[in-house]
Design a protein around this motif. Structure first.
Motif, mmCIF file in Angstrom:
data_model
loop_
_atom_site.group_PDB
_atom_site.id
_atom_site.type_symbol
_atom_site.label_atom_id
_atom_site.label_comp_id
_atom_site.label_asym_id
_atom_site.label_seq_id
_atom_site.Cartn_x
_atom_site.Cartn_y
_atom_site.Cartn_z
ATOM 1 N N LEU A 203 7.683 33.767 23.546
ATOM 2 C CA LEU A 203 9.043 33.243 23.672
ATOM 3 C C LEU A 203 9.817 33.425 22.360
ATOM 4 O O LEU A 203 10.996 33.810 22.364
ATOM 5 C CB LEU A 203 8.999 31.769 24.065
ATOM 6 C CG LEU A 203 8.631 31.446 25.521
ATOM 7 C CD1 LEU A 203 8.530 29.940 25.721
ATOM 8 C CD2 LEU A 203 9.658 32.039 26.479
ATOM 9 N N CYS A 204 9.154 33.144 21.245
ATOM 10 C CA CYS A 204 9.818 33.299 19.936
ATOM 11 C C CYS A 204 10.211 34.749 19.685
ATOM 12 O O CYS A 204 11.318 35.035 19.168
ATOM 13 C CB CYS A 204 8.899 32.802 18.823
ATOM 14 S SG CYS A 204 8.640 31.015 18.841
ATOM 15 N N ARG A 205 9.353 35.675 20.028
ATOM 16 C CA ARG A 205 9.660 37.090 19.838
ATOM 17 C C ARG A 205 10.827 37.522 20.728
ATOM 18 O O ARG A 205 11.671 38.320 20.328
ATOM 19 C CB ARG A 205 8.427 37.947 20.130
ATOM 20 C CG ARG A 205 7.404 37.955 19.002
ATOM 21 C CD ARG A 205 6.377 39.054 19.189
ATOM 22 N NE ARG A 205 5.594 38.837 20.422
ATOM 23 C CZ ARG A 205 4.444 38.195 20.457
ATOM 24 N NH1 ARG A 205 3.930 37.688 19.327
ATOM 25 N NH2 ARG A 205 3.794 38.061 21.583
ATOM 26 N N SER A 206 10.861 36.972 21.959
ATOM 27 C CA SER A 206 11.959 37.343 22.866
ATOM 28 C C SER A 206 13.300 36.838 22.353
ATOM 29 O O SER A 206 14.338 37.493 22.538
ATOM 30 C CB SER A 206 11.687 36.795 24.270
ATOM 31 O OG SER A 206 11.705 35.374 24.279
ATOM 32 N N VAL A 207 13.304 35.667 21.693
ATOM 33 C CA VAL A 207 14.544 35.157 21.094
ATOM 34 C C VAL A 207 14.904 35.991 19.862
ATOM 35 O O VAL A 207 16.086 36.326 19.630
ATOM 36 C CB VAL A 207 14.393 33.666 20.717
ATOM 37 C CG1 VAL A 207 15.607 33.192 19.921
ATOM 38 C CG2 VAL A 207 14.197 32.817 21.972
ATOM 39 N N GLU A 208 13.890 36.349 19.083
ATOM 40 C CA GLU A 208 14.126 37.128 17.871
ATOM 41 C C GLU A 208 14.703 38.503 18.196
ATOM 42 O O GLU A 208 15.569 39.032 17.467
ATOM 43 C CB GLU A 208 12.810 37.277 17.098
ATOM 44 C CG GLU A 208 12.964 37.969 15.756
ATOM 45 C CD GLU A 208 11.629 38.097 15.037
ATOM 46 O OE1 GLU A 208 11.621 38.528 13.867
ATOM 47 O OE2 GLU A 208 10.595 37.756 15.643
ATOM 48 N N THR A 209 14.257 39.105 19.259
ATOM 49 C CA THR A 209 14.735 40.444 19.647
ATOM 50 C C THR A 209 15.954 40.372 20.559
ATOM 51 O O THR A 209 16.336 41.389 21.149
ATOM 52 C CB THR A 209 13.608 41.202 20.371
ATOM 53 O OG1 THR A 209 13.173 40.438 21.507
ATOM 54 C CG2 THR A 209 12.439 41.452 19.440
ATOM 55 N N LYS A 210 16.529 39.188 20.718
ATOM 56 C CA LYS A 210 17.749 38.988 21.509
ATOM 57 C C LYS A 210 17.553 39.209 23.017
ATOM 58 O O LYS A 210 18.517 39.351 23.765
ATOM 59 C CB LYS A 210 18.874 39.938 21.036
ATOM 60 C CG LYS A 210 19.147 39.919 19.544
ATOM 61 C CD LYS A 210 19.663 38.570 19.076
ATOM 62 C CE LYS A 210 20.029 38.614 17.574
ATOM 63 N NZ LYS A 210 20.520 37.324 17.084
ATOM 64 N N ASP A 216 17.524 29.423 26.764
ATOM 65 C CA ASP A 216 16.751 29.797 27.967
ATOM 66 C C ASP A 216 15.346 29.200 27.958
ATOM 67 O O ASP A 216 14.686 29.140 29.002
ATOM 68 C CB ASP A 216 16.641 31.323 28.066
ATOM 69 C CG ASP A 216 17.997 31.978 28.227
ATOM 70 O OD1 ASP A 216 18.892 31.337 28.803
ATOM 71 O OD2 ASP A 216 18.163 33.131 27.766
ATOM 72 N N ILE A 217 14.912 28.792 26.793
ATOM 73 C CA ILE A 217 13.534 28.291 26.684
ATOM 74 C C ILE A 217 13.439 26.915 27.343
ATOM 75 O O ILE A 217 14.203 26.003 27.024
ATOM 76 C CB ILE A 217 13.102 28.200 25.209
ATOM 77 C CG1 ILE A 217 13.117 29.595 24.583
ATOM 78 C CG2 ILE A 217 11.713 27.584 25.097
ATOM 79 C CD1 ILE A 217 12.777 29.606 23.121
ATOM 80 N N SER A 218 12.523 26.792 28.273
ATOM 81 C CA SER A 218 12.337 25.539 29.006
ATOM 82 C C SER A 218 10.868 25.404 29.406
ATOM 83 O O SER A 218 10.071 26.349 29.274
ATOM 84 C CB SER A 218 13.216 25.520 30.258
ATOM 85 O OG SER A 218 12.814 26.545 31.156
ATOM 86 N N VAL A 219 10.539 24.239 29.898
ATOM 87 C CA VAL A 219 9.169 23.990 30.375
ATOM 88 C C VAL A 219 8.843 24.913 31.538
ATOM 89 O O VAL A 219 7.724 25.433 31.659
ATOM 90 C CB VAL A 219 9.008 22.513 30.793
ATOM 91 C CG1 VAL A 219 7.634 22.283 31.427
ATOM 92 C CG2 VAL A 219 9.194 21.593 29.592
ATOM 93 N N THR A 220 9.826 25.136 32.405
ATOM 94 C CA THR A 220 9.610 26.002 33.566
ATOM 95 C C THR A 220 9.277 27.421 33.134
ATOM 96 O O THR A 220 8.358 28.059 33.682
ATOM 97 C CB THR A 220 10.859 26.015 34.465
ATOM 98 O OG1 THR A 220 11.172 24.676 34.845
ATOM 99 C CG2 THR A 220 10.636 26.865 35.700
#
Length: 290
Positions: A203-210, A216-220
């Motif tokens: 998840l962190c990498r997906s945010v870092e790479t835009k 968008d990050i959630s428990v689901t």
């Protein structure tokens, strides 16, 4: 006087001879009675055994006439019993976990447990140990499960209920369970906390790479990443074997509603032990957070 003594002496001799003859006759009668009693006792002891052997032969002939394989093992007659036991329970877990908290695992005993679970009607069985021994020796474990399944169900029924075998979430070639038969899953420590760490890093990498926004990050979303197969439900019951009072990292994300029941050891475990656990689970009330 001499004549009287002589007659008395002869009378005594006759009495002695009669006494000896009577004693010999009584001994013979006693031996005869004892012999008859011994024969009757032996007959009474052997008659049920002969009847049982007769019944066993007739039962074997009946099984062979019906096309049921007859094998010389202690599990061959338990299939109807397992099915009946499963139907008699008020509720049965769809997914059961076998958590081995012992250093020396027994492949035969775990294979027996898996086959018994399948026989009572449980669809998914997960096997876990803290050292990853079963994961490293999954071929040996699978071989034992298939062998015990054939001995319990017979080759025909085993073919109809073919086991779907999943290694772990790290097996990239198996992402979905497509089989309608029973499913066996082998888990290791990396399927627990480590999988949560890897999902968070992803998840962190997906945010870092835009690719995603932090909004968008959630428990689901995390839940989706952690479940390699949506077809496998969370375990409703985990049976822990061993003296350690810990879950040892067994799927921490998936056990929020799981019932844990402990047994002293998985070695020499009997079918009755598993049935007792299933009965305890059937009686327990799960309020599901209410």
């Amino acid at each position: 006087m001499a004549l009287l003594s002589n007659l008395l002496w002869q009378f005594l001799l006759v009495v002695v001879h009669l006494n000896r003859a009577l004693v010999s006759w009584l001994r013979g009668r006693i031996r005869s009675v004892k012999g008859r009693l011994r024969e009757r006792a032996m007959a009474a002891l052997l008659l049920p055994l002969v009847g049982f052997m007769d019944y066993g032969k007739k039962y074997q002939q009946t099984l062979e006439a019906n096309g049921t394989p007859v094998r010389g093992n202690r599990y061959a007659t338990r299939r109807p019993q397992c099915l009946s036991d499963g139907r008699s329970l008020e509720k049965l877990p769809v997914h059961i976990g076998l958590l081995v908290a012992e250093e020396q695992p027994s492949y035969t005993d775990i294979a027996n447990l898996v086959v018994w679970c399948i026989a009572v009607g449980i669809s998914y069985v997960s096997i876990y140990d803290n050292y990853g021994i079963f994961q490293k020796n999954k071929a040996r474990l699978l071989e034992g499960i298939l062998q015990q399944q054939q001995e319990l169900l017979g080759p025909g029924e085993a073919a109809k209920n073919k086991v779907e075998f999943i290694s772990s979430s790290t097996d990239k070639n198996r992402q979905h369970v497509l089989s309608c038969g029973p499913t066996v899953k082998v888990l290791a420590p990396e399927d627990g906390k480590q999988s949560i760490v890897e999902a968070a890093q992803q998840l962190c990498r997906s945010v870092e790479t835009k690719q995603r926004s932090f909004r968008d990050i959630s428990v689901t979303l995390l839940d989706v990443l952690l479940r390699e197969s949506k077809d496998v439900p969370d375990p409703e019951l985990v049976v822990k074997f061993g003296p350690v009072d810990s879950t040892l990292g067994f799927l921490p994300w998936h056990i929020r509603l799981t019932e844990f029941i402990s047994l002293p050891s998985h070695r020499d475990v009997a079918y009755e032990d598993l049935l007792g656990v299933l009965k305890r689970y059937a009686r327990c009330q799960q309020r599901l957070g209410q």
